[in-house]
Design a protein around this motif. Structure first.
Motif, short mmCIF file in Angstrom:
data_model
loop_
_atom_site.label_atom_id
_atom_site.label_comp_id
_atom_site.label_asym_id
_atom_site.label_seq_id
_atom_site.Cartn_x
_atom_site.Cartn_y
_atom_site.Cartn_z
N GLN A 73 3.16 69.99 -17.63
CA GLN A 73 1.94 69.29 -18.41
C GLN A 73 2.59 68.60 -19.69
N THR A 74 2.43 67.48 -19.79
CA THR A 74 2.96 66.55 -20.80
C THR A 74 2.44 67.08 -22.19
N ARG A 75 3.02 66.51 -23.31
CA ARG A 75 2.41 66.72 -24.42
C ARG A 75 1.11 66.26 -24.76
N HIS A 76 0.92 65.25 -23.78
CA HIS A 76 -0.50 64.69 -24.01
C HIS A 76 -1.44 65.34 -23.08
N VAL A 77 -2.50 64.64 -22.47
CA VAL A 77 -3.60 65.34 -21.65
C VAL A 77 -3.17 65.42 -20.24
N VAL A 78 -2.42 64.29 -19.85
CA VAL A 78 -2.05 63.97 -18.35
C VAL A 78 -0.93 65.25 -17.92
N GLY A 79 -0.88 65.63 -16.71
CA GLY A 79 0.22 66.32 -16.06
C GLY A 79 0.07 66.16 -14.77
N VAL A 80 0.91 67.10 -13.84
CA VAL A 80 0.86 67.10 -12.54
C VAL A 80 1.06 68.41 -12.06
N GLY A 101 -1.25 66.78 -7.03
CA GLY A 101 -1.98 65.88 -7.56
C GLY A 101 -2.04 66.03 -9.19
N PRO A 102 -2.71 65.01 -9.91
CA PRO A 102 -2.67 65.01 -11.50
C PRO A 102 -3.62 66.29 -11.81
N ARG A 103 -3.31 66.66 -13.32
CA ARG A 103 -3.96 67.56 -13.94
C ARG A 103 -4.30 67.18 -15.26
N PHE A 104 -5.38 67.40 -15.78
CA PHE A 104 -5.87 67.06 -17.43
C PHE A 104 -6.01 68.41 -18.19
N ALA A 105 -5.37 68.53 -19.25
CA ALA A 105 -5.57 69.79 -20.07
C ALA A 105 -5.57 69.50 -21.47
N MET A 106 -6.50 70.11 -22.26
CA MET A 106 -6.60 70.11 -23.83
C MET A 106 -6.45 71.50 -24.18
N HIS A 107 -5.67 71.42 -25.54
CA HIS A 107 -5.35 72.52 -26.10
C HIS A 107 -6.09 72.74 -27.45
N PHE A 108 -6.73 74.04 -27.39
CA PHE A 108 -7.54 74.41 -28.56
C PHE A 108 -7.04 75.87 -29.12
N GLY A 109 -6.04 75.75 -29.96
CA GLY A 109 -5.29 77.03 -30.10
C GLY A 109 -4.60 77.48 -29.05
N VAL A 111 -6.34 78.45 -26.40
CA VAL A 111 -7.08 78.34 -25.34
C VAL A 111 -6.96 77.08 -24.74
N THR A 112 -6.64 77.09 -23.47
CA THR A 112 -6.69 75.71 -22.66
C THR A 112 -7.27 75.32 -21.54
N PRO A 113 -8.57 74.70 -21.58
CA PRO A 113 -9.23 74.37 -20.60
C PRO A 113 -8.43 73.33 -19.70
N TYR A 114 -8.61 73.28 -18.26
CA TYR A 114 -8.05 72.21 -17.77
C TYR A 114 -8.86 71.67 -16.38
N VAL A 115 -8.54 70.78 -15.67
CA VAL A 115 -9.22 70.18 -14.62
C VAL A 115 -8.25 69.37 -13.84
N ALA A 116 -8.26 69.37 -12.31
CA ALA A 116 -7.40 69.09 -11.59
C ALA A 116 -7.92 68.41 -10.35
N VAL A 117 -7.19 67.32 -9.82
CA VAL A 117 -7.69 66.83 -8.60
C VAL A 117 -6.67 66.66 -7.38
N LEU A 118 -6.72 67.44 -6.57
CA LEU A 118 -5.57 67.74 -5.51
C LEU A 118 -5.85 67.38 -4.14
N GLY A 119 -4.67 66.84 -3.44
CA GLY A 119 -4.82 66.42 -2.07
C GLY A 119 -3.50 67.00 -1.43
N VAL A 156 -5.36 81.53 -21.28
CA VAL A 156 -5.48 81.91 -22.76
C VAL A 156 -3.98 82.39 -22.94
N ARG A 157 -3.15 81.52 -23.73
CA ARG A 157 -2.00 81.80 -24.05
C ARG A 157 -1.68 83.28 -24.84
#
Length: 195
Positions: A73-80, A101-109, A111-119, A156-157
């Motif tokens: 997970q990069t420091r930005h929203v995008v990861g793999v 596949g790619p994953r997308f995550a946001m950090h709120f303290g 708590v980290t919600p994430y989504v991914a689309v995998l193949g 949750v960290r």
């Protein structure tokens, strides 16, 4: 006198080289470590997963197993992300899959919600009929085929290294030669940060 002078010169040269190599080593490590940590969060995870192998078919029972994987997970929203699923306990339809596949995550303290689309590829199989007394013996139907999966979850960290995966839901489609499955999964588990 000649040997004492020679000894002092060699000692001075050795000390100078030792200090020079120490300074170079400190400088090199100071440059390498930030570069390694700047790539983002590298983590591995393991979850207990329950899957309804064919969401549209009401005759099959839920199957459970494990999911193992990892992500960058990069420091930005995008990861793999990469993961492997092994679902073999429970119902008559079973599934193993390897996905990426790619994953997308946001950090709120914490708590980290994430989504991914995998193949990837899956090995799905089922029995032609449940193994019941008095009926013909079941035969195995199945094979390899492509699979896609869309998923989302919440982490949750707990501390710097450990994260609790509170929950994850996914929906996908597996294409095998005899039929197509629409697996619906739910899972929870632990994530361990490697860097």
């Amino acid at each position: 006198m000649m040997t004492a002078n020679h000894f002092c010169r060699n000692s001075f040269l050795r000390t100078t080289l030792a200090l020079l190599f120490s300074a170079v080593a400190c400088t090199a490590s100071a440059q390498v470590i930030p570069a390694f940590s700047s790539i983002g969060n590298i983590s591995a995870f393991g979850t207990f997963t329950v899957v309804k192998p064919d969401f549209g078919y009401y005759g099959d029972a839920a199957v459970f197993g494990i999911t193992l994987g990892g992500y960058l997970q990069t420091r930005h929203v995008v990861g793999v992300e990469v993961r492997g699923l092994l679902m073999r306990s429970g119902g008559i339809e079973h599934e193993e899959a390897a996905l990426a596949g790619p994953r997308f995550a946001m950090h709120f303290g914490n708590v980290t919600p994430y989504v991914a689309v995998l193949g990837g590829v899956a090995n799905a199989w089922r029995w032609s009929n449940p193994p019941n007394m008095g009926e013909p013996p079941p035969r195995m139907l199945g094979g390899f085929g492509p699979q896609w999966q869309a998923l989302g979850g919440v982490d949750v960290r707990l501390n710097r290294r450990f994260v609790f995966r509170v929950g994850e839901l996914s929906y996908g489609r597996t294409y095998v030669k005899a039929w197509a499955l629409t697996p619906l999964t739910a899972s929870a588990g632990i994530v361990y940060r490697l860097n």
